[in-house]
Design an enzyme around this catalytic site. Structure first.
Site, PDB file in Angstrom:
ATOM      1  N   GLU A 179       5.925 -32.776  -2.402  1.00 30.90           N
ATOM      2  CA  GLU A 179       5.437 -32.436  -3.749  1.00 30.90           C
ATOM      3  C   GLU A 179       6.498 -31.876  -4.684  1.00 30.90           C
ATOM      4  O   GLU A 179       6.386 -30.747  -5.175  1.00 30.90           O
ATOM      5  CB  GLU A 179       4.275 -31.441  -3.644  1.00 30.90           C
ATOM      6  CG  GLU A 179       3.045 -31.993  -2.981  1.00 30.90           C
ATOM      7  CD  GLU A 179       1.856 -31.015  -3.016  1.00 30.90           C
ATOM      8  OE1 GLU A 179       2.017 -29.879  -3.462  1.00 30.90           O
ATOM      9  OE2 GLU A 179       0.758 -31.427  -2.597  1.00 30.90           O
ATOM     10  N   GLU A 217      -2.211 -35.501   2.407  1.00 30.69           N
ATOM     11  CA  GLU A 217      -3.070 -34.326   2.202  1.00 30.69           C
ATOM     12  C   GLU A 217      -4.256 -34.701   1.333  1.00 30.69           C
ATOM     13  O   GLU A 217      -4.095 -35.283   0.260  1.00 30.69           O
ATOM     14  CB  GLU A 217      -2.320 -33.192   1.466  1.00 30.69           C
ATOM     15  CG  GLU A 217      -1.259 -32.497   2.274  1.00 30.69           C
ATOM     16  CD  GLU A 217      -0.632 -31.311   1.532  1.00 30.69           C
ATOM     17  OE1 GLU A 217      -1.286 -30.747   0.628  1.00 30.69           O
ATOM     18  OE2 GLU A 217       0.508 -30.963   1.878  1.00 30.69           O
TER      19      GLU A 217
END
Ligand SMILES: *[C@@H]1O[C@H](CO)[C@@H](O)[C@H](O)[C@H]1NC(C)=O
Ligand SMILES: *[C@@H]1O[C@H](CO)[C@@H](O)[C@H](O)[C@H]1NC(C)=O
Ligand SMILES: *[C@@H]1O[C@H](CO)[C@@H](O)[C@H](O)[C@H]1NC(C)=O
Ligand SMILES: *[C@@H]1O[C@H](CO)[C@@H](O)[C@H](O)[C@H]1NC(C)=O
Ligand SMILES: *[C@@H]1O[C@H](CO)[C@@H](O)[C@H](O)[C@H]1NC(C)=O
Ligand SMILES: *[C@@H]1O[C@H](CO)[C@@H](O)[C@H](O)[C@H]1NC(C)=O
Length: 482
Positions: A190, A388
């Protein structure tokens, strides 16, 4: 009484395995279903052996008040000591893959590749061996937000280009030490969220906040590409694995129906920011980012755009530097245009973004399908690993909301797969209740409950883990019950 009810519900899930429902999708044999974690959030053992100090160690120790509920990752779920139990929990759910991360400060206590911690490396070797022995695919991330404190002090952080080579050295150590048994590597988690967290928006001084943010992503993209090429040049021929990175991909829905331009701009400033340099034909940042940031920079009297530019050499070096894309998806936001004020675009992109979903309150399963299809259409349908997706709940064992969430998101993922999106995995965030950064221990994302007040950090499967097991036994979604 509660236990009896829970047992009845578990029996119900077991009975669903054989129930034939032609409308619920099957999960292909080669599609990896799993769960995830990250080092600082679960390992604990922050000061064992010769481990170095991590940025989060320093931050949580010195700035406890910042962590609303207090708390830190000193012990967390104690996975450092309990990894064998964690592997058995994954196995009990019949999951295919474990997505975890490696702590930089545990492996390279000083940041120097000459000082590899034998104990640190051994911990990850043990974890990987334990996973493989139980038939579970190890899917490690090299870096999940947890910088080495000494490197942060030396460099001031990722806005400093010297971080690129520190990361490259670290990546080489991991490929060399752990690569023989790893087939799926993630470099950086991320980038768009990490750089946004550390360098916040600042309306009064946009140059300060935004330029650091852009340089942070710029350097992380270079660092990722360095790791990818090191793998190609030194390890791929013998190890034969895949190397990718993870974007946090938000779905954007326009406030004004049909305003697809706004949702496209928001996507370009978020997922495109990370993907375009790697997965587009031409490389570099999306055109709309370059234009609008240059306009704002000019309006503020800067002599050049605060969005850094890649040299032609770096553009080529970064383009194509991924075997797959990892995505984490949690959020759908609504976007609306904000007119220029004093010659400036609002927030550089000219849009206001407002979250429609927040973890634990509302779910919007269409969101994951939308980003998967957009990635397919705009970036030549790359292989995608969903690493995720999930939701937080309070301290309950009866997590029927999570089951509801997982059911509908997985269903949407299977539908995108049927629409030709090249999706290879779906990993639930998260395996265990964890230290959720600034939310401390108040947000519980786990399939498995962890008692953070008990010295043993006792693990207890939640109802969702029995649901997951029933799904995996039949490799087919099963109905929900709530
Ligand atoms: C779990 O929640 C459902 C719905 O909220 C309820 O019907 C059920 O009785 C609960 N089970 C337990 C064990 O509390
Ligand atoms: C490690 O940290 C714990 C607190 O989490 C402390 O009690 C212990 O003394 C420390 N151990 C060492 C070797 O510094
Ligand atoms: C964190 O703690 C340090 C040292 O006590 C202090 O200088 C700094 O201002 C604090 N930062 C925040 C964000 O509270
Ligand atoms: C960048 O990091 C290097 C250490 O690698 C340091 O010498 C230099 O001062 C840093 N630059 C800035 C602007 O902080
Ligand atoms: C934003 O920038 C201004 C001017 O540099 C500074 O005074 C302020 O503290 C900054 N705000 C935050 C939240 O960082
Ligand atoms: C903690 O776990 C150990 C090993 O599983 C066990 O022997 C011990 O009784 C447990 N302690 C408590 C307080 O439950």
């Amino acid at each position: 009484m509660k236990t009896v009810l829970l047992a009845v519900q578990i029996l119900y899930f077991s009975s669903q395995v054989s129930a034939v429902d032609p409308n619920l999708p099957e999960i292909p044999e080669n599609f990896l279903v799993g769960a995830g974690s990250s080092a600082y959030q679960v390992e604990g053992a922050w000061n064992v052996s010769d481990k170095g100090e991590g940025m989060w160690d320093r931050w949580t120790h010195n700035n406890a008040s910042y962590f609303g509920s207090g708390g830190n990752g000193d012990i967390a779920a104690d996975s450092y000591h309990k990894y064998k139990e964690d592997v058995q929990l994954l196995k009990s759910m019949k999951l295919d893959v474990y997505r975890f991360s490696i702590s930089w400060s545990r492996v390279l206590p000083t940041g120097s590749p000459y000082r590899v911690s034998r104990d640190g490396i051994q911990y990850y070797k043990n974890l990987i061996n334990e996973l493989l022995a139980n038939g579970i695919v190890p899917f490690p991330t090299m870096y999940h937000f947890d910088d080495l404190q000494s490197l942060m002090e030396k460099t001031g952080g990722w806005a400093n280009e010297s971080m690129v080579e520190y990361f490259a050295d670290y990546a080489r150590v991991l490929f060399r030490e752990l690569g023989p048994k790893v087939k799926h590597w993630t470099t950086i988690n991320e980038l768009n969220i990490y750089c946004g967290y550390i360098f916040y928006h600042n309306e009064t001084d946009p140059d300060l906040a935004f330029s650091a943010r852009y340089r942070c992503v710029h350097n992380q993209l270079k660092a990722h590409a360095r790791a990818y090429h090191i793998y190609n040049e030194e390890f791929r021929s013998t190890q034969g694995g895949q190397v990718g990175l993870v974007v946090h991909s938000t779905n954007y829905v326009p406030v004004v129906a049909g305003d697809v331009e706004s949702s496209k701009i928001a996507f370009d400033f978020d997922t495109g920011w990370i993907m375009h340099p790697i997965f587009s034909m031409e490389g570099g940042y999306p055109e709309v980012m370059k234009q609008r940031i240059a306009e704002n920079s000019r309006a503020e009297g800067l002599s050049s755009s605060r969005l850094p530019e890649f040299s032609p050499e770096w553009t080529d070096y970064i383009r194509g530097s991924s075997d797959y894309l990892g995505i984490n998806h949690f959020v759908t936001s609504v976007v609306e245009r904000v007119p220029k004020r004093n010659g400036r675009w609002y927030d550089d992109l000219g849009l206001r973004r407002t979250q429609l979903t927040t973890s634990g309150t509302r779910i919007y399963p269409e969101g994951i399908g939308a980003v998967l299809r957009q990635i397919r259409d705009e970036y030549y349908n790359p292989p995608v690993y969903i690493l995720e997706n999930g939701m937080a709940e309070g301290a309950t064992f009866n997590d029927t909301d999570r089951i509801y969430h997982l059911h509908f998101y997985m269903k949407e993922v299977m539908s995108a797969l049927n629409d030709g999106c090249d999706i290879r995995s779906y990993a639930v965030w998260s395996l265990l209740d964890s230290f959720e950064w600034v939310a401390g221990y108040t947000q519980r994302f786990g399939l498995i409950h962890v008692d953070f007040n008990h010295p043993n950090r006792t693990r207890t499967p939640k109802l969702s883990s029995y649901w997951m097991k029933a799904v995996m036994e039949g490799r087919k979604l099963i109905p929900i019950w709530r």
